[in-house]
Design an enzyme around this catalytic site. Structure first.
Site, short mmCIF file in Angstrom:
data_model
loop_
_atom_site.label_atom_id
_atom_site.label_comp_id
_atom_site.label_asym_id
_atom_site.label_seq_id
_atom_site.Cartn_x
_atom_site.Cartn_y
_atom_site.Cartn_z
N SER A 150 0.86 -1.19 0.00
CA SER A 150 0.00 0.00 0.00
C SER A 150 0.89 1.23 0.00
O SER A 150 2.03 1.18 0.48
CB SER A 150 -0.89 0.02 1.25
OG SER A 150 -1.54 1.27 1.40
N TYR A 166 -1.35 -0.68 10.44
CA TYR A 166 -1.52 -0.93 9.01
C TYR A 166 -0.32 -0.38 8.23
O TYR A 166 0.27 -1.08 7.39
CB TYR A 166 -2.81 -0.28 8.52
CG TYR A 166 -3.09 -0.52 7.05
CD1 TYR A 166 -3.60 -1.74 6.62
CD2 TYR A 166 -2.84 0.47 6.10
CE1 TYR A 166 -3.86 -1.97 5.28
CE2 TYR A 166 -3.09 0.25 4.76
CZ TYR A 166 -3.60 -0.97 4.35
OH TYR A 166 -3.85 -1.19 3.01
#
Length: 263
Positions: A150, A166
């Protein structure tokens, strides 16, 4: 004889396992692989979601099937690897896409939530890659592993976003990709990562609601979020012989957000 570009991207005769494949980015990647000719097996936690996604893939003319597994748990990862190879034979393409996120200020972030995110986003990628490579890819000296990272793994967050676990996990995925590629290149295995920006999905719906979809889109030089096609091209490049000299790389698919945020 040099192959044509169509031949280089052709996945006929190949098999692919996609975790987190019942919706969102995983389902999009499964479509890309199947549309190029691969047999596809998707996995996620819920059988109902998998049945619906498999029916969608099959309606598109793709040879698709599914196995339910929760990749937070070692025994279910082992079962997924074993059953996938029993049903597909050798696995040529592994897409590690299962993932979780958790929003909380760093000072209050629950330790159990940190462990959940890290176990699914990092530990499961390693263990499933290890199992598939050892049983199928290393003996044949070929294979492509695609890890979903990501742009959150490239740096910090804009004000208002608090996803420390995350971001940390996705940064780990990027270096896991590079380290594994360096080690397994000797076995003919390529390992690459995709770093998506914001795509509308179940995982991002909370962020999109809080931050505002239009506001987030405005941060991208291309002025929009990702759509249901935007990961297909890179997925196919990484998976096919068109990318046979590419390994240990990551590429952001984010409309340019990372170039203006310093990622």
């Amino acid at each position: 004889m040099t192959r044509t570009i169509t031949q280089l991207f052709d996945l006929k005769g190949k098999t692919a396992l996609v975790t987190g494949g019942s919706r969102g980015l995983g389902l999009q990647m499964a479509h890309a692989l199947g549309e190029a000719g691969a047999r596809v097996l998707i996995s996620s936690r819920k059988a109902e979601d998998l049945e619906k996604a498999t029916a969608e893939l099959q309606a598109a003319g793709i040879d698709a099937r599914w196995i339910a597994a929760d990749c937070q748990h070692e025994d279910q990862i082992r079962k997924l690897a074993t059953e996938s190879m029993e049903r597909l034979g050798d696995i040529d393409i592994l897409v590690n896409n299962a993932g979780a996120a958790w929003g909380a200020p760093a000072e209050d972030h629950p330790l159990e939530a940190w462990d959940k995110v890290m176990n699914l986003n990092v530990r499961s990628y390693f263990f499933l890659s290890q199992l598939v490579a050892k049983a199928s890819m290393i003996p044949r000296r070929q294979g492509s592993i695609i890890n979903t990272a990501s742009i959150a793994g490239l740096g910090g967050n804009p004000p208002g976003m608090k996803t420390i676990a995350y971001n940390t996990s996705k940064g780990a995925v990027i270096n896991f990709t590079r380290a594994l590629a360096a080690e397994w290149g000797a076995h003919g295995i390529r390992v690459n990562a995709i770093c998506p920006g914001f795509f509308p999905s179940k995982m991002t719906q909370g962020t999109l609601k809080t931050m505002g979809e239009e506001k987030l889109a405005a941060h991208a030089p291309l002025g929009r979020l990702g759509d249901d096609e935007d990961l297909k091209g890179l997925t196919l490049l990484y998976a096919s012989d068109a990318g046979k000299h590419i390994t240990g790389q990551w590429l952001a698919v984010d409309g340019g957000v990372s170039i203006v945020t310093g990622g």
